[in-house]
Design an enzyme around this catalytic site. Structure first.
Site, short mmCIF file in Angstrom:
data_model
loop_
_atom_site.label_atom_id
_atom_site.label_comp_id
_atom_site.label_asym_id
_atom_site.label_seq_id
_atom_site.Cartn_x
_atom_site.Cartn_y
_atom_site.Cartn_z
N GLU A 40 0.85 -1.20 0.00
CA GLU A 40 0.00 0.00 0.00
C GLU A 40 0.88 1.24 0.00
O GLU A 40 1.73 1.41 0.87
CB GLU A 40 -0.89 -0.01 1.25
CG GLU A 40 -1.71 1.25 1.41
CD GLU A 40 -2.50 1.27 2.74
OE1 GLU A 40 -2.73 0.19 3.32
OE2 GLU A 40 -2.84 2.38 3.18
N ARG A 44 -0.29 10.49 0.37
CA ARG A 44 -0.09 11.59 1.32
C ARG A 44 1.08 12.47 0.95
O ARG A 44 1.37 13.43 1.65
CB ARG A 44 0.21 11.02 2.71
CG ARG A 44 -0.95 10.31 3.32
CD ARG A 44 -0.60 9.89 4.73
NE ARG A 44 -1.36 8.73 5.09
CZ ARG A 44 -1.13 7.97 6.14
NH1 ARG A 44 -0.13 8.23 6.94
NH2 ARG A 44 -1.88 6.93 6.39
N THR A 68 -4.89 5.80 1.90
CA THR A 68 -5.41 7.14 2.21
C THR A 68 -6.27 7.66 1.06
O THR A 68 -6.20 8.83 0.68
CB THR A 68 -4.26 8.13 2.55
OG1 THR A 68 -3.24 7.46 3.29
CG2 THR A 68 -4.77 9.28 3.42
N LYS A 125 -10.90 -2.45 6.82
CA LYS A 125 -9.72 -2.07 7.58
C LYS A 125 -10.23 -1.57 8.94
O LYS A 125 -11.08 -0.69 8.98
CB LYS A 125 -9.00 -0.95 6.83
CG LYS A 125 -7.94 -0.20 7.61
CD LYS A 125 -7.24 0.82 6.71
CE LYS A 125 -6.34 1.72 7.52
NZ LYS A 125 -5.37 2.44 6.69
C1 3PG Z 1 -1.51 4.56 8.31
O1 3PG Z 1 -2.48 4.87 7.64
O2 3PG Z 1 -0.62 5.35 8.65
C2 3PG Z 1 -1.42 3.13 8.65
O3 3PG Z 1 -2.50 2.80 9.40
C3 3PG Z 1 -0.13 2.74 9.27
O4 3PG Z 1 -0.17 2.78 10.62
P1 3PG Z 1 1.16 2.42 11.45
O5 3PG Z 1 2.19 3.44 11.05
O6 3PG Z 1 0.75 2.51 12.89
O7 3PG Z 1 1.57 1.02 11.04
#
Ligand code: 3PG
Length: 202
Positions: A40, A44, A68, A125
């Site tokens: 993924e 961002r 995101t 999720k």
């Molecule tokens: C995110 O969207 O940042 C993810 O959920 C990752 O989360 P993490 O950095 O706690 O693994």
């Protein structure tokens, strides 16, 4: 591939927030070499879309998802860039399970889960998993919502991933710990492959 098939490829989906497009391909190759094929890339950073296109074109065996994704337009843009799935921190108004590419929507509450199930989703999720109650919450959800399958994300790492993966309603977990920013900055791809290989055995 269906979302169900993608989520079954490996126990962990790395969540990558890429600042430098030049690092995208070696980072993805390092993760795939460790056995994590579904990746993924969060939308961002300015480098995100270019990184996705490069990974899709240059990395063999990878299944790229956009993270995101918070709008219908972003879901379409992810499909256009060659993604095979999209991940959202929440439910996107008007966006059901059918669409330009499979979407894993985020939920945090029973009401959101009910809305998601009604929109045709079966896989969710749980986000942010640790803040919401982690494995205890997932166990509680399994009673009223036995049909819902989860990829919990947020606050998961090598110390607690197995606890989540032991649950019957968890298919895989997401997390950024397999691609830490310091190792990415240093270009230490061997260390990242080792983290991925450890996670692939969970
Ligand atoms: C995110 O969207 O940042 C993810 O959920 C990752 O989360 P993490 O950095 O706690 O693994």
């Amino acid at each position: 591939m269906t979302l169900a098939e993608i989520l079954k490829l490996a126990p962990v989906i790395p969540v990558m927030t890429i600042e430098d497009e030049a690092k995208a391909v070696p980072l993805a190759r390092a993760l795939v070499a460790g056995g994590l094929r579904a990746l993924e890339v969060t939308l961002r950073t300015p480098a995100a879309m270019g990184s996705i296109r490069r990974i899709v074109q240059e990395v063999e065996g990878v299944v790229v998802g956009a993270g995101t994704v918070t709008s219908a337009a972003a879901r379409q843009a992810a499909a256009d860039a060659g993604c095979q799935f999209a991940v959202s921190p929440g439910l996107i108004e008007g966006e059901g399970a059918d669409g330009p590419l499979p979407l894993l929507p985020g939920v945090a509450t029973p009401t959101e889960l009910m809305w998601g199930l009604r929109a045709g989703y079966t896989h969710f999720k749980l986000f942010p998993a640790d803040v919401l109650g982690g494995t205890a919450l997932l166990k509680a959800f399994s009673g009223p919502f036995p049909q819902a399958i989860f990829c919990p994300t947020g606050g998961i790492d090598a110390t607690n991933a197995r606890d989540y993966l032991a649950l019957a309603n968890v298919v895989c977990v997401g997390g950024s710990w397999v691609a830490p920013a310091d190792l990415v900055r240093a270009g230490d791809w061997g260390a990242i492959t080792a983290l991925a290989a450890e996670a692939a055995r969970f």
